[in-house]
Design a protein around this motif. Structure first.
Motif, short mmCIF file in Angstrom:
data_model
loop_
_atom_site.label_atom_id
_atom_site.label_comp_id
_atom_site.label_asym_id
_atom_site.label_seq_id
_atom_site.Cartn_x
_atom_site.Cartn_y
_atom_site.Cartn_z
N UNK A 96 0.85 -1.20 0.00
CA UNK A 96 0.00 0.00 0.00
C UNK A 96 0.88 1.24 0.00
N UNK A 97 0.24 2.36 -0.32
CA UNK A 97 0.92 3.67 -0.33
C UNK A 97 -0.06 4.74 0.14
N UNK A 98 0.37 5.70 0.98
CA UNK A 98 1.69 5.76 1.63
C UNK A 98 1.81 4.80 2.81
N UNK A 99 0.65 4.45 3.41
CA UNK A 99 0.63 3.45 4.48
C UNK A 99 -0.82 3.01 4.66
N UNK A 100 -1.02 1.97 5.47
CA UNK A 100 -2.36 1.40 5.65
C UNK A 100 -3.29 2.32 6.43
N UNK A 101 -2.74 3.17 7.27
CA UNK A 101 -3.59 4.10 8.04
C UNK A 101 -4.26 5.09 7.11
N UNK A 102 -3.52 5.61 6.16
CA UNK A 102 -4.08 6.57 5.21
C UNK A 102 -4.85 5.86 4.10
N UNK A 103 -4.26 4.81 3.55
CA UNK A 103 -4.94 4.03 2.49
C UNK A 103 -5.83 2.99 3.15
#
Length: 478
Positions: A207-214
């Motif tokens: 994922x990008x940029x990370x799983x918290x955002x995505x």
């Protein structure tokens, strides 16, 4: 739901989504027209842009000097839109240079060019031949003004107009389709299902940029007002075990863990039901059972049916001792040659100083009787139909839409207006011009329009010197 059509839909037992009436549908021909309309939708977006991507070139540019794909996506994200891109990952796939696999180099590219865009990668797992082949866009999901796009056009190459002016390196013909109205909820559901269940998205480079955002998306739970006359069913090919989420429906849940082959089932139903004509545009003509259904159709003594394909090479240069489709090319296809009401064609354009240039037919389209059509990412081949590649198609019941698309395509292919002809008269004209253009080609004189009859027995081979300019190595997942 009954449409009054003799071509039935795929029932709930074999399809995630139902037929839905009240849709607005607009077929789009070739990439310039398609990306011009998609760019208009992006510019009008108020909330979100979701894209499922098969193949991409990072330097692909939108019309009107708007920049490349990632620049346009970042511009939308920087305005506060929720921009999500779903790529796929198969590092052993043969066409590696055309998809974004997320390695260290790709991460640096994203840091510079798409810092606010959300991305997940949907892996093919251990299947080195598998491809998430879908090409779709969804703008403003879950809103009354939501718009979806689906078809065969990749985010690659130059933008093509319908005249396919010679470039010195060949050009490409393809189809997309715009959808607004009730059926967009199913495109939304499909994207959420793939996004949330993307295989390997929790792993490094997932994922990008990370799983918290995505983060995960919520499934849609709403209905839409009728805005048009088209009945449409969103249909899919999904291999078993790829996605675990059950599709919640009034008819009872659909267990996608067992896979879905509703595109293939719809093709079978349509080919069995056709009464006047079948018109196919497809990159690959290589499904034995469906070809047998075409043979059966020809035996029913129709006036004419036509198909226009990009050729693929079956044997010469293949490293396999027996190529995958050898039996089909040698046994099934020659059965079609004996029917005078069958035409196999490809596309050429005249070159100004003499000679011809090939137009690569990349479409995935089937029209029946000015009654029904399907358009999407699925090729006429086993890997697109038989619980293998991930595919998405729109199946459409609207005679006026089908008729106008056929007329538009024939204007491009034949170089003349055919709207004053009946559907069967136009099909006869297509076959006539294709035959005559073959003779023109053999004499080295300019052809009329762009269609050119090819020998069905030489399809899949490069041994026919007269057709060698048309025959290219097969790219089964392009």
């Amino acid at each position: 739901q009954s449409t009054g059509s003799y071509i039935s839909s795929v029932p709930p037992s074999h399809a995630s989504f139902p037929q839905r009436s009240g849709n607005f549908v607009r077929p789009l021909v070739d990439s310039f027209e398609t990306y011009t309309r998609i760019l208009e939708a992006i510019d009008s977006a108020k909330h979100s842009i979701f894209v499922a991507i098969s193949f991409i070139h990072k330097d692909f540019k939108f019309p009107n000097d708007r920049g490349n794909f990632f620049q346009v996506m970042q511009q939308a994200a920087s305005k506060g839109l929720d921009v999500r891109l779903l790529f796929w990952k198969n590092e052993k796939f043969f066409n590696l240079n055309q998809f974004f696999v997320k390695n260290d180099h790709d991460l640096e590219y994203l840091k510079r060019n798409a810092p606010n865009v959300k991305i997940r990668w949907d892996s093919s797992g251990n299947d080195i031949h598998h491809c998430h082949h879908e090409k779709s866009w969804l703008i403003d999901a879950d809103k009354e003004f939501s718009v979806a796009f689906c078809g065969g056009i990749t985010i690659t190459g130059d933008l093509e107009r319908s005249d396919h002016s010679p470039t010195g390196r060949g050009s490409r013909h393809d189809i997309f389709c715009e959808l607004r109205g009730p059926a967009t909820v199913d495109v939304h559901y499909h994207f959420v299902q793939r996004w949330n269940d993307a295989l390997g998205h929790r792993e490094p480079y997932g994922s990008w940029p990370n799983l918290t955002i995505s983060n995960d998306l919520l499934f849609p739970n709403r209905s839409y007002e009728s805005i048009g006359s088209s009945v449409l069913q969103v249909q899919r090919t999904i291999r078993p075990g790829q996605y675990k989420t059950r599709v919640k429906r009034q008819e009872g849940d659909f267990d996608l863990n067992v896979g879905e082959d509703s595109i293939y089932r719809q093709y079978i139903q349509a080919l069995k039901s056709a009464k006047r004509y079948i018109y196919i545009e497809n990159q690959h003509f290589a499904h034995p059972f469906l070809i047998e259904l075409i043979v059966d159709a020809l035996k029913r003594s129709w006036k004419r049916w036509n198909s226009i394909y990009r050729q693929c090479r079956a044997n010469k240069g293949d490293s396999l001792s027996k190529p995958r489709y050898a039996d089909l090319f040698l046994d099934s296809l020659p059965k079609l040659k004996k029917f005078s009401n069958f035409t196999l064609a490809s596309k050429l354009v005249n070159v100004q100083n003499g000679g011809f240039e090939h137009v690569y037919v990349h479409s995935k389209l089937l029209l029946i009787d000015d009654e029904w059509m399907t358009v999407g990412s699925a090729n006429f081949v086993d890997i697109s139909f038989d619980f293998d590649h991930t595919e998405l198609n729109f199946s459409i019941w609207d005679g006026e839409v089908v008729k106008k698309l056929r007329q538009k395509l024939f204007t491009e292919h034949l170089g003349i207006e055919s709207s004053n002809l009946s559907d069967t008269e136009a099909i006869f004209l297509f076959a006539k011009i294709a035959r005559e253009n073959r003779e023109r080609f053999l004499k080295g004189v300019p052809i009329v329009g762009q269609v050119f009859k090819i020998d069905v027995e030489k399809y899949g081979s490069c041994y026919d010197g007269t057709d060698v300019c048309l025959l290219y190595t097969s790219d089964a997942a392009d």
